[in-house]
Design a protein around this motif. Structure first.
Motif, mmCIF file in Angstrom:
data_model
loop_
_atom_site.group_PDB
_atom_site.id
_atom_site.type_symbol
_atom_site.label_atom_id
_atom_site.label_comp_id
_atom_site.label_asym_id
_atom_site.label_seq_id
_atom_site.Cartn_x
_atom_site.Cartn_y
_atom_site.Cartn_z
ATOM 1 N N ARG A 198 0.796 -1.225 0.000
ATOM 2 C CA ARG A 198 0.000 0.000 0.000
ATOM 3 C C ARG A 198 0.833 1.281 0.000
ATOM 4 N N LEU A 199 2.136 1.172 0.248
ATOM 5 C CA LEU A 199 2.989 2.361 0.283
ATOM 6 C C LEU A 199 3.910 2.377 -0.938
ATOM 7 N N ARG A 200 4.293 3.560 -1.333
ATOM 8 C CA ARG A 200 5.157 3.749 -2.496
ATOM 9 C C ARG A 200 6.515 4.262 -2.026
ATOM 10 N N PHE A 201 7.581 3.524 -2.391
ATOM 11 C CA PHE A 201 8.933 3.932 -2.058
ATOM 12 C C PHE A 201 9.905 3.160 -2.952
ATOM 13 N N ALA A 219 -12.925 10.969 7.259
ATOM 14 C CA ALA A 219 -13.558 12.276 7.087
ATOM 15 C C ALA A 219 -14.510 12.593 8.225
ATOM 16 N N LEU A 220 -15.047 11.537 8.866
ATOM 17 C CA LEU A 220 -15.951 11.737 10.002
ATOM 18 C C LEU A 220 -15.211 11.844 11.327
ATOM 19 N N GLY A 221 -13.880 11.859 11.268
ATOM 20 C CA GLY A 221 -13.099 12.088 12.484
ATOM 21 C C GLY A 221 -12.468 10.855 13.088
ATOM 22 N N ALA A 222 -12.557 9.712 12.427
ATOM 23 C CA ALA A 222 -11.968 8.492 12.974
ATOM 24 C C ALA A 222 -10.447 8.567 12.912
ATOM 25 N N THR A 223 -9.777 8.044 13.949
ATOM 26 C CA THR A 223 -8.314 7.977 13.961
ATOM 27 C C THR A 223 -7.856 6.864 13.020
ATOM 28 N N PRO A 224 -6.566 6.862 12.631
ATOM 29 C CA PRO A 224 -6.071 5.775 11.771
ATOM 30 C C PRO A 224 -6.328 4.392 12.354
ATOM 31 N N TRP A 225 -6.166 4.245 13.685
ATOM 32 C CA TRP A 225 -6.422 2.947 14.305
ATOM 33 C C TRP A 225 -7.903 2.581 14.201
ATOM 34 N N GLN A 226 -8.794 3.542 14.406
ATOM 35 C CA GLN A 226 -10.226 3.277 14.296
ATOM 36 C C GLN A 226 -10.614 2.926 12.859
ATOM 37 N N VAL A 227 -9.990 3.583 11.887
ATOM 38 C CA VAL A 227 -10.247 3.250 10.483
ATOM 39 C C VAL A 227 -9.830 1.813 10.202
ATOM 40 N N PHE A 228 -8.650 1.431 10.707
ATOM 41 C CA PHE A 228 -8.173 0.065 10.479
ATOM 42 C C PHE A 228 -9.096 -0.949 11.147
ATOM 43 N N ARG A 229 -9.503 -0.653 12.382
ATOM 44 C CA ARG A 229 -10.295 -1.630 13.145
ATOM 45 C C ARG A 229 -11.715 -1.762 12.617
ATOM 46 N N THR A 230 -12.321 -0.669 12.171
ATOM 47 C CA THR A 230 -13.736 -0.708 11.785
ATOM 48 C C THR A 230 -13.967 -0.885 10.285
ATOM 49 N N ALA A 231 -13.000 -0.505 9.464
ATOM 50 C CA ALA A 231 -13.208 -0.566 8.011
ATOM 51 C C ALA A 231 -12.258 -1.552 7.324
ATOM 52 N N THR A 232 -10.962 -1.411 7.601
ATOM 53 C CA THR A 232 -9.980 -2.227 6.880
ATOM 54 C C THR A 232 -9.965 -3.667 7.364
ATOM 55 N N LEU A 233 -9.904 -3.855 8.689
ATOM 56 C CA LEU A 233 -9.788 -5.211 9.234
ATOM 57 C C LEU A 233 -10.952 -6.116 8.846
ATOM 58 N N PRO A 234 -12.212 -5.653 8.934
ATOM 59 C CA PRO A 234 -13.305 -6.532 8.490
ATOM 60 C C PRO A 234 -13.184 -6.937 7.017
ATOM 61 N N ALA A 280 -8.466 -1.226 -8.618
ATOM 62 C CA ALA A 280 -7.045 -0.915 -8.679
ATOM 63 C C ALA A 280 -6.771 0.355 -7.884
ATOM 64 N N VAL A 281 -5.880 0.251 -6.892
ATOM 65 C CA VAL A 281 -5.580 1.378 -6.019
ATOM 66 C C VAL A 281 -4.084 1.672 -6.104
ATOM 67 N N ALA A 282 -3.729 2.894 -6.410
ATOM 68 C CA ALA A 282 -2.323 3.276 -6.493
ATOM 69 C C ALA A 282 -1.733 3.380 -5.094
ATOM 70 N N PRO A 283 -0.501 2.918 -4.891
ATOM 71 C CA PRO A 283 0.133 3.066 -3.576
ATOM 72 C C PRO A 283 0.369 4.535 -3.257
ATOM 73 N N VAL A 284 0.439 4.829 -1.975
ATOM 74 C CA VAL A 284 0.600 6.212 -1.526
ATOM 75 C C VAL A 284 1.987 6.404 -0.936
ATOM 76 N N ALA A 285 2.405 7.662 -0.828
ATOM 77 C CA ALA A 285 3.710 7.978 -0.258
ATOM 78 C C ALA A 285 3.707 7.709 1.246
ATOM 79 N N ILE A 286 4.882 7.491 1.794
ATOM 80 C CA ILE A 286 5.017 7.203 3.228
ATOM 81 C C ILE A 286 4.673 8.449 4.035
ATOM 82 N N ARG A 287 3.856 8.249 5.082
ATOM 83 C CA ARG A 287 3.461 9.324 5.994
ATOM 84 C C ARG A 287 4.010 9.042 7.389
ATOM 85 N N ARG A 288 3.947 10.028 8.258
ATOM 86 C CA ARG A 288 4.473 9.884 9.609
ATOM 87 C C ARG A 288 3.794 8.725 10.348
ATOM 88 N N ARG A 289 2.482 8.563 10.122
ATOM 89 C CA ARG A 289 1.749 7.525 10.843
ATOM 90 C C ARG A 289 2.142 6.118 10.380
#
Length: 542
Positions: A85-88, A166-181, A266-275
């Motif tokens: 998922r990351l581009r480097f 966009a609704l204010g979820a943290t990265p961990w909440q996004v992973f737990r509620t959207a990505t992980l399922p 098809a999803v393009a990889p994204v650049a590395i972020r601090r998180r």
């Protein structure tokens, strides 16, 4: 009815092959466990399972496989995110690097960790401990999680996660509620495969655990080759067969009920972020685990008395005086290459025929059911360990009319059966994706079934067929479980002679074992590099 008869006739050859070289050996092994003295005695199995050592072996098999699976997931899931998922720069090289351990022969993995923990990391005092065995299991299976979960992750629709963010979820909440399922199915699939591989690990446990720490696989080997307690070995094989079958069924049900289908795009990889820094750190640990044993093995192979040199490699063509090893390493390498070639063409020929049978369109309910039964039947070797298969060969194929005990084809046949499920699972998605209307159009234009097969199917499947052949060749080249039972003393394969050299006294034999392991690892890695370059759909997933 005519089409059903034609299907049955086409399936006759592979069914007969499976009947003689799979059903018969496994049935013979089961009979030896349940009829140890000629009379049906299920209590004999219970007697074996009630032995204190067997209890310790079963417990070590379960808990070590469980811990190794959890550790592999902990390292593999963040690594899959980084690599998919990351581009480097260098991402493709790192993907290939993480794939290398999975294709290394288990004997090579075992000796690499033994040398690392007994040399540069000797101060940690981990040699011959459960930690060493679990670390080797994680090393071997990390690619399964990275490839399986990463492939699912890179095609995952990110819009649900973006909406949650966009609704204010943290990265961990996004992973737990959207990505992980959305990834649950691939994670369960990877975890079940990793646990299966860890529970049936043979070479790494035999080398690193010895007699003190044994799994069911190594205990069967000990009971057969050292204690000559064949009924007890058969009883353990029976238990393992039942457990593996239940595990595969449970994993299938878990994947089926893991949630609704997820839209893929098809999803393009994204650049590395601090998180992403924690995930990068975990990937770094995984990279260290993957590279350190291999680099130390290579360095150790050039160590000779008093310094560095090529002495270990120069000795590969010799047989030590008074040695129990009756063939040189170079002779064993040639034996392995010839055996792998034979096993590869057998696996490809049988796998291609099976794939054609199970992917042709069914025109009736009876035909569809028959194809489903055949598909499951030909996947049975996936649920039986190589040690169990080799043991079954040993006790059943030594008398007329199927006396293959002294045949040079016995080892290639066993290795072909080990590779068969992978060949079928590589070819089936490709053949199933061919539009049947193309074949119908060819038939309407007067093409014979054979010509339609050559002009339509072969044009699509030749590249996956080469990739499947590469996988089969690599598996056969490093196969040790079944081969350890069947290889003749004067005609050993390279993994077998490496193991024998480890049991010999003297630094020269140990150095030769290191050099032979490097050659075997390099040969296998080169084969898999070719497979990876093909980059065909359905190949490379686990």
């Amino acid at each position: 009815m005519r089409r059903l008869s034609a299907l049955a006739g086409l399936a006759l050859v592979p069914v007969l092959v499976m009947g003689v070289f799979f059903v018969l050996p496994v049935s013979g092994m089961l009979a030896l466990g349940l009829w140890p003295d000629g009379d049906f005695s299920p209590f004999a199995v219970l007697e074996v399972l009630g032995r204190p050592r067997v209890g310790r072996v079963l417990w070590f098999t379960v808990w070590s496989a469980s811990v190794a699976t959890l550790a592999t997931l902990a390292l593999g899931i963040p690594t899959a995110y980084v690599l998919h998922r990351l581009r480097f720069p260098g991402r493709t090289v790192l993907r290939a690097l993480f794939l290398v351990p999975f294709v290394l022969p288990t004997v090579v993995v075992g000796i690499a960790f033994k040398h690392l923990l007994g040399g540069p990391l000797a101060a940690l005092d981990l040699e011959g401990t459960p930690v060493a065995i679990i670390a080797a299991m994680v090393f071997f299976n990390l690619a399964v999680v990275v490839r399986t979960v990463g492939t699912a992750w890179e095609g995952l629709d990110p819009r649900s996660g973006e909406a949650a963010a966009a609704l204010g979820a943290t990265p961990w909440q996004v992973f737990r509620t959207a990505t992980l399922p959305a990834l649950r199915g691939s994670i369960i699939s990877a975890a079940s495969v990793v646990f299966l591989f860890c529970a049936t690990a043979f070479g790494v446990v035999l080398i690193l655990g010895g007699l003190r720490y044994a799994t069911i696989e190594t205990e069967v080997y000990l009971l057969t080759t050292t204690l000559f307690d064949l009924p007890a070995a058969a009883a353990l094989c029976l238990l393992q067969l039942v457990v593996v079958t239940l595990l595969l069924y449970a994993a299938h049900r878990a994947r089926s009920g893991s949630g609704t289908s997820v839209e893929r795009r098809a999803v393009a990889p994204v650049a590395i972020r601090r998180r992403d820094l924690p995930a990068l750190g975990i990937m770094g640990l995984g990279m260290l685990l993957v590279t350190a044993p291999v680099l130390d093995l290579v360095a150790g192979s050039f160590r000779v008395q008093g310094g560095w040199g090529l002495g270990n490699y120069r000795s590969l063509g010799t047989v030590g005086e008074g040695s129990l090893v009756e063939a040189s390493v170079l002779d064993a390498l040639l034996n392995s290459l010839r055996t792998a070639v034979d096993a590869t063409w057998m696996a490809l020929l049988l796998g291609l025929l099976v794939s054609v049978i199970v992917t042709r369109r069914s025109h009736s309910t009876a035909e569809r059911r028959m194809r489903g039964v055949l598909d499951g039947f030909f996947m049975l070797p996936l649920g039986v360990s190589a040690v169990t298969l080799g043991f079954g060969f040993l006790i059943t194929l030594d008398e007329p009319p199927v006396n293959f005990r002294d045949s040079a084809l016995l080892v290639p046949i066993a290795q072909a059966l080990v590779a068969l499920p992978l060949v079928v699972r590589t070819l089936v998605p490709v053949l199933a994706g061919i539009d049947d209307r193309q074949r119908q159009a060819a038939n309407s234009l007067g093409a014979s079934p054979l010509r339609a097969l050559l002009t339509i199917d072969l044009a699509v499947v030749w590249k996956p067929l080469l990739a499947a052949g590469g996988f089969a060749f690599a598996i056969s080249l490093g196969e040790f479980g079944a081969t350890s039972f069947l290889s003749r003393v004067d005609h050993p394969t390279l993994p077998v002679i490496i193991f024998r050299l480890l049991g010999e006294q003297g630094a020269d034999n140990y150095g030769m074992a290191l050099a032979a392991s490097v050659i075997l690892a390099l040969t296998t890695a080169l084969v898999m590099l070719v497979v990876e370059r093909l980059r065909v759909p359905g190949v490379g997933g686990f």
